[in-house]
Write an enzyme that holds these catalytic residues in place. Sequence first.
Site, PDB file in Angstrom:
ATOM      1  N   LYS A  53       5.987  -7.417   3.450  1.00  0.00           N
ATOM      2  CA  LYS A  53       4.868  -7.004   3.408  1.00  0.00           C
ATOM      3  C   LYS A  53       3.588  -7.919   3.190  1.00  0.00           C
ATOM      4  CE  LYS A  53       5.730  -2.588   1.076  1.00  0.00           C
ATOM      5  NZ  LYS A  53       5.726  -1.541  -0.082  1.00  0.00           N
ATOM      6  N   GLN A  97       4.586  -1.836  -6.226  1.00  0.00           N
ATOM      7  CA  GLN A  97       5.845  -1.531  -5.702  1.00  0.00           C
ATOM      8  C   GLN A  97       6.571  -0.549  -6.555  1.00  0.00           C
ATOM      9  OE1 GLN A  97       6.660  -2.627  -2.279  1.00  0.00           O
ATOM     10  NE2 GLN A  97       8.641  -1.303  -2.843  1.00  0.00           N
ATOM     11  N   ASP A 120      -1.902   2.833  -0.386  1.00  0.00           N
ATOM     12  CA  ASP A 120      -0.522   3.635  -0.175  1.00  0.00           C
ATOM     13  C   ASP A 120      -0.889   5.089  -0.368  1.00  0.00           C
ATOM     14  OD1 ASP A 120       1.785   2.499   0.132  1.00  0.00           O
ATOM     15  OD2 ASP A 120       1.902   1.712  -2.212  1.00  0.00           O
TER      16      ASP A 120
END
Length: 285
Positions: A53, A97, A120
Amino acid sequence: MVNIINGKDVSNNLRNNLKDKISQLKSINNIHPSLAVIIVGDDPASKIYVNNKKKACEEIGIKSHEFVLPSDISEYKLLQLIEELNCRDDVNGILVQLPLPSHLNEKAIIEHINPIKDVDAFHEINVGKIMTGNFEFLPCTPAGIMQLLDDYNIDIAGKHCVIIGRSNIVGKPMAMLMLHRDATVTICHSKTQNLSEICKTADILIAAVGQANFVTADMVKNGAVVIDVGINRNEAGKLCGDVDFERVKDIASYITPVPGGVGPMTIAILMKNTVTAAILQSKNN
Ligand code: NDP
């Protein structure tokens, strides 16, 4: 003959478009998109995802801030960091994460992220917006799949879409996006009866289970579109999806490979959401 859906190509196009857009935003609007990624502990898979990422961000001009926290960090300290990032003008997106160590309450942590920085799209406010169709961000994997279907001009309206898996990250939002596009949707899970028969009625079959070779050729209708979300290792330790690719490709009209299908799209949509977040926040200032 089957068409192999090339997620690398589609994601590269999207990244190139984003790169141009970011350079315009910087030079014309003084907007500098940036993403903060928080990783707790030293899970090797999580480290790889975070590095990918970070690299993807840097390649297209998004500034990335990485926060590596010890696995025994207290929930209070993690919430404090999120609070700090919520307030920083130089951070547009915040990503924690997952999975987190078991002593941390994942739900409480996600809910602490300011929804306008929740790239997200896991915060309940953003989940609710996906339900009503009035959204700013879409969850990365389902949105990436929609983009693949669109890029390959695959019809969705009126088709029967069967999704195997009902997670909050993939299965449920995927169902909602397909519904918004007028598909007839069936969601299957571990308690579903007659799974094979249901799958066999799918025009579009999406597998998000997490088991190698879960979808076999006898579960697939001739000419179906097969989307493989799974990321697994087979007995030889090789990366593979949930679908028995070699046999199913002889039946499907379109199929995504693993690797090189859905995976690259997930990261590209994360970048897209970060750019959207930066634009939205610039309007609020
Ligand atoms: P979860 O483990 O959260 O969900 C798996 C789902 O599969 C559950 O709903 C479960 O049902 C269902 N399931 C398990 N066994 C069966 C069975 N025998 N029959 C029918 N359904 C079953 O996983 P995620 O949704 O987070 O991820 C799924 C896969 O996708 C994983 O391999 C993951 O690594 C991968 N992934 C890939 C991404 C990418 O970018 N390519 C991004 C995100 C995930 P139940 O709810 O009843 O337990």
